[in-house]
Scaffold this motif. Sequence first.
Motif, PDB file in Angstrom:
ATOM      1  N   GLN A  57      30.400  45.944  42.996  1.00 26.27           N
ATOM      2  CA  GLN A  57      30.471  44.505  42.752  1.00 26.27           C
ATOM      3  C   GLN A  57      31.185  44.220  41.435  1.00 26.27           C
ATOM      4  O   GLN A  57      32.008  43.301  41.336  1.00 26.27           O
ATOM      5  N   ILE A  58      30.862  45.014  40.424  1.00 22.89           N
ATOM      6  CA  ILE A  58      31.508  44.850  39.113  1.00 22.89           C
ATOM      7  C   ILE A  58      32.993  45.176  39.212  1.00 22.89           C
ATOM      8  O   ILE A  58      33.853  44.440  38.713  1.00 22.89           O
ATOM      9  N   LEU A  59      33.298  46.284  39.878  1.00 19.88           N
ATOM     10  CA  LEU A  59      34.690  46.712  40.015  1.00 19.88           C
ATOM     11  C   LEU A  59      35.541  45.636  40.678  1.00 19.88           C
ATOM     12  O   LEU A  59      36.685  45.392  40.280  1.00 19.88           O
ATOM     13  N   ALA A  60      34.986  44.967  41.701  1.00 14.35           N
ATOM     14  CA  ALA A  60      35.738  43.939  42.429  1.00 14.35           C
ATOM     15  C   ALA A  60      36.042  42.722  41.559  1.00 14.35           C
ATOM     16  O   ALA A  60      37.000  41.983  41.829  1.00 14.35           O
ATOM     17  N   LEU A  61      35.257  42.510  40.499  1.00 16.99           N
ATOM     18  CA  LEU A  61      35.446  41.340  39.640  1.00 16.99           C
ATOM     19  C   LEU A  61      36.454  41.572  38.516  1.00 16.99           C
ATOM     20  O   LEU A  61      36.987  40.614  37.953  1.00 16.99           O
ATOM     21  N   ILE A  62      36.718  42.839  38.169  1.00 19.42           N
ATOM     22  CA  ILE A  62      37.589  43.144  37.021  1.00 19.42           C
ATOM     23  C   ILE A  62      39.025  42.705  37.314  1.00 19.42           C
ATOM     24  O   ILE A  62      39.569  42.955  38.386  1.00 19.42           O
ATOM     25  N   GLU A  63      39.638  42.043  36.342  1.00 23.62           N
ATOM     26  CA  GLU A  63      40.991  41.502  36.479  1.00 23.62           C
ATOM     27  C   GLU A  63      41.926  42.108  35.438  1.00 23.62           C
ATOM     28  O   GLU A  63      41.479  42.708  34.455  1.00 23.62           O
ATOM     29  N   ILE A  64      43.215  41.927  35.668  1.00 22.94           N
ATOM     30  CA  ILE A  64      44.225  42.236  34.642  1.00 22.94           C
ATOM     31  C   ILE A  64      44.627  40.908  34.007  1.00 22.94           C
ATOM     32  O   ILE A  64      45.138  40.022  34.695  1.00 22.94           O
ATOM     33  N   PRO A  65      44.365  40.718  32.712  1.00 26.17           N
ATOM     34  CA  PRO A  65      44.644  39.417  32.089  1.00 26.17           C
ATOM     35  C   PRO A  65      46.147  39.167  31.927  1.00 26.17           C
ATOM     36  O   PRO A  65      46.945  40.108  31.924  1.00 26.17           O
ATOM     37  N   PRO A  66      46.541  37.901  31.773  1.00 29.14           N
ATOM     38  CA  PRO A  66      47.953  37.583  31.491  1.00 29.14           C
ATOM     39  C   PRO A  66      48.406  38.258  30.204  1.00 29.14           C
ATOM     40  O   PRO A  66      47.591  38.578  29.330  1.00 29.14           O
ATOM     41  N   GLU A  67      49.726  38.430  30.076  1.00 24.94           N
ATOM     42  CA  GLU A  67      50.258  39.171  28.927  1.00 24.94           C
ATOM     43  C   GLU A  67      50.012  38.480  27.591  1.00 24.94           C
ATOM     44  O   GLU A  67      49.991  39.123  26.550  1.00 24.94           O
ATOM     45  N   ASN A  68      49.821  37.162  27.604  1.00 19.50           N
ATOM     46  CA  ASN A  68      49.604  36.444  26.342  1.00 19.50           C
ATOM     47  C   ASN A  68      48.139  36.436  25.916  1.00 19.50           C
ATOM     48  O   ASN A  68      47.772  35.816  24.913  1.00 19.50           O
ATOM     49  N   ILE A  69      47.272  37.131  26.666  1.00 19.92           N
ATOM     50  CA  ILE A  69      45.847  37.227  26.346  1.00 19.92           C
ATOM     51  C   ILE A  69      45.561  38.636  25.839  1.00 19.92           C
ATOM     52  O   ILE A  69      45.969  39.623  26.451  1.00 19.92           O
ATOM     53  N   PRO A  70      44.847  38.792  24.718  1.00 18.68           N
ATOM     54  CA  PRO A  70      44.526  40.137  24.196  1.00 18.68           C
ATOM     55  C   PRO A  70      43.711  40.935  25.209  1.00 18.68           C
ATOM     56  O   PRO A  70      42.884  40.391  25.940  1.00 18.68           O
ATOM     57  N   GLY A  71      43.958  42.252  25.228  1.00 18.96           N
ATOM     58  CA  GLY A  71      43.199  43.127  26.108  1.00 18.96           C
ATOM     59  C   GLY A  71      43.988  43.540  27.337  1.00 18.96           C
ATOM     60  O   GLY A  71      44.992  42.907  27.698  1.00 18.96           O
ATOM     61  N   ASP A  72      43.517  44.625  27.953  1.00 20.12           N
ATOM     62  CA  ASP A  72      44.212  45.186  29.114  1.00 20.12           C
ATOM     63  C   ASP A  72      43.440  44.991  30.421  1.00 20.12           C
ATOM     64  O   ASP A  72      44.024  45.009  31.498  1.00 20.12           O
ATOM     65  N   LEU A  73      42.124  44.803  30.324  1.00 20.13           N
ATOM     66  CA  LEU A  73      41.291  44.490  31.488  1.00 20.13           C
ATOM     67  C   LEU A  73      40.346  43.367  31.089  1.00 20.13           C
ATOM     68  O   LEU A  73      39.982  43.225  29.923  1.00 20.13           O
ATOM     69  N   ALA A  74      39.949  42.556  32.067  1.00 25.03           N
ATOM     70  CA  ALA A  74      39.069  41.428  31.778  1.00 25.03           C
ATOM     71  C   ALA A  74      37.945  41.364  32.810  1.00 25.03           C
ATOM     72  O   ALA A  74      38.184  41.553  34.003  1.00 25.03           O
ATOM     73  N   PHE A  75      36.731  41.071  32.317  1.00 26.77           N
ATOM     74  CA  PHE A  75      35.584  40.875  33.205  1.00 26.77           C
ATOM     75  C   PHE A  75      35.123  39.428  33.068  1.00 26.77           C
ATOM     76  O   PHE A  75      34.727  38.993  31.976  1.00 26.77           O
ATOM     77  N   PRO A  76      35.164  38.635  34.150  1.00 28.08           N
ATOM     78  CA  PRO A  76      34.784  37.215  34.080  1.00 28.08           C
ATOM     79  C   PRO A  76      33.264  37.044  34.077  1.00 28.08           C
ATOM     80  O   PRO A  76      32.601  37.167  35.101  1.00 28.08           O
ATOM     81  N   CYS A  77      32.718  36.724  32.937  1.00 28.10           N
ATOM     82  CA  CYS A  77      31.260  36.642  32.792  1.00 28.10           C
ATOM     83  C   CYS A  77      30.664  35.417  33.479  1.00 28.10           C
ATOM     84  O   CYS A  77      29.473  35.393  33.796  1.00 28.10           O
ATOM     85  N   PHE A  78      31.494  34.382  33.730  1.00 25.15           N
ATOM     86  CA  PHE A  78      30.948  33.198  34.410  1.00 25.15           C
ATOM     87  C   PHE A  78      30.557  33.520  35.848  1.00 25.15           C
ATOM     88  O   PHE A  78      29.765  32.806  36.462  1.00 25.15           O
ATOM     89  N   LYS A  79      31.090  34.630  36.388  1.00 20.22           N
ATOM     90  CA  LYS A  79      30.729  35.011  37.748  1.00 20.22           C
ATOM     91  C   LYS A  79      29.295  35.539  37.828  1.00 20.22           C
ATOM     92  O   LYS A  79      28.708  35.583  38.903  1.00 20.22           O
ATOM     93  N   ILE A  80      28.734  35.965  36.688  1.00 15.20           N
ATOM     94  CA  ILE A  80      27.371  36.529  36.707  1.00 15.20           C
ATOM     95  C   ILE A  80      26.412  35.749  35.820  1.00 15.20           C
ATOM     96  O   ILE A  80      25.239  36.101  35.704  1.00 15.20           O
ATOM     97  N   SER A  81      26.893  34.693  35.168  1.00 12.22           N
ATOM     98  CA  SER A  81      26.034  33.953  34.229  1.00 12.22           C
ATOM     99  C   SER A  81      24.825  33.350  34.937  1.00 12.22           C
ATOM    100  O   SER A  81      23.744  33.260  34.370  1.00 12.22           O
ATOM    101  N   GLY A  82      25.011  32.942  36.185  1.00 10.59           N
ATOM    102  CA  GLY A  82      23.905  32.371  36.944  1.00 10.59           C
ATOM    103  C   GLY A  82      22.826  33.403  37.224  1.00 10.59           C
ATOM    104  O   GLY A  82      21.626  33.103  37.165  1.00 10.59           O
TER     105      GLY A  82
END
Length: 630
Positions: free
Chosen positions: A23-48
């Motif tokens: 489930q975690i793996l499916a949520l991981i994204e590659i952020p746009p080039e103008n955003i710091p970092g190489d991988l991104a995890f969207p925390c709003f998907k699990i905040s609930g």
Amino acid sequence: MINFFKNEFASLLSKTIELDFNQILALIEIPPENIPGDLAFPCFKISGILKKAPNQVSTELVEKLAGDNQIFSKFEALWPYLNASFNKKLFIEKFFVEEKVDHYKDNINTRVIVEYMSANPNKPLHIGQARNVCIWDSVARMFRYLWYDIHTFNYGDDSWVNVGYNIVWHLHYNFPLESDMKFDHYCGTVYTEMKKKDDDPQFKKLLSETLLEIEDGTDPNVMLLHDKYVKKCALEQLKSCRRMWASFDGVIRETDILHIKFFAEAIDLLREKWYVKYIDEWDAKWCRVIDLSSLPEYAKEEKQYQILIKSDWVATYVAKDIAFAMWKLGYLNRDFSYDVFAHDEQWNIIYTTHTGEKTNREWHFGHYNQAITVIDNRQIPPQQIVKSSLKLLGYLSDEKKYEPLGYWVVYLTPKTLLDLWFTLTDEEKAEKRLPFASRKWRTVTMDEMLEMLHKKAYRETKERNPEKYDERLDDVAEKIAVSSLRFFLTKTDISKDIVFDVEEVLDMQWETWAYVLYAWARMKAILDQSEMIVPVCDFSLLTEEIEFKIVKKISELEWIINFAKDNLQPHLICRFLLDLARLANEYYAKVKILSAPEDVKKARLYLIQNMVETLSKAMDLIGMKFLERM
């Protein structure tokens, strides 16, 4: 490569979040080039789930993941995202040293059909259909690259009313069948003339009778003319596609669907489950319809049925497509016979359906797991009814998918239309874009557009290379024309309109094929100039920030191909090409390559070699040709 780091990131997160690893793996994204970092995890998907604000979740995760980590150099909370940065040295070393493993062999067991173009065989292909051809030939190339068992078909709608206009003209108005024009263009001229008879009662009567004769297939004179006419036109349409470096595995004729009784079998299956009904009122008086009222999506619709057979006993577009969709997914007991129709530019056979004796060899078409039907976006509603009919019959599942996909409109700038000798009003000249206007007989064919681009490319190439002989200039101009057109028509998301401008298509500085090719040719020239076969080299010497960006971008290609295939978005390959071309040009401008110390030069040349190979691979996926010199 990217998957290794995604897996590591997911593994770390799974130790701190009560969520399954997958489930975690499916949520991981590659952020746009103008955003710091190489991988991104969207925390709003699990905040609930965690009952905390997304910003709080990302901040707490950074604290939990803090400490010595050899895989990632840094974790950052960026609003609702948790971003991870790679250990750059490790990333580069793993990219060049890690063995490239083939992960696609299992895909060969998944059968896919892509039906695209679907041109009526009674006129030339227009620029809107050229967009269809470019996009979906690129999609097919991605499926083939990923080892899927894929077939591509053009659905020749040879029983529809548009073809009837042409057949009536030749049967009853003594219009000659031969012409010096390219035959599909000649067909378009005939069709235009016949449209002028729309208000003629005698013509309407002849048209209705001829359409029934074509559907029945019982009058040998009508069928002989029809078969000859449709084949000649379709061959010319395929010739236009071949010029675009696009081809098909086969051409399926709609009349064969009718004559082999696919439609009758499909109607019987629907009737057995009481979904086909006879109506003698409203707009469907004396018609056979399919009842859609049991489906939730039609519960609030005023019209909960669709006409399948009209009062004159002619089958509708939707009815015939339901039968065709059942064949695609393997739910009919019948199959076509197949003949050789033509050959593509690699001399591969293009087959066509027929209803006669089966040939000695069985062609393995049909029984697909995934059926992708590509149409103009305005034709999506009837295709959704086809999908609903399959749903009613219980024919859709995870193993059997039917996906109608629409693409949006191609507009043209007034200047482009004027360059093609169209007459425009002053009001039209002031517009930013203009649609086709069939009522004014204003359409732009694929052949006309290619000729226009070819002539422009030829003139500009000759100005730069006056010493080159005409045959060479002609070959270069053709590659520029076709590649530029394919890139331009593919680079925009299919859910958006395109405004076509011939100057923009060939622009060297804009987001065009020429910009990508220029970067490829520049990198290739560096390799040729070095005359060095790069042996094993020290990749730790690639310490420039842009070198890490290039390696990271190259490593994304396989992921992007899979993502573009899953979402049927070939424009993502174009975006990848533009991004890598920009990095290549920046690398050339900022970093010494041939004049660098020997060990550093070897490492940089190896990086450039990887850039050239990656650009070549991605360019091929969208049907672009190579030119080592512009």
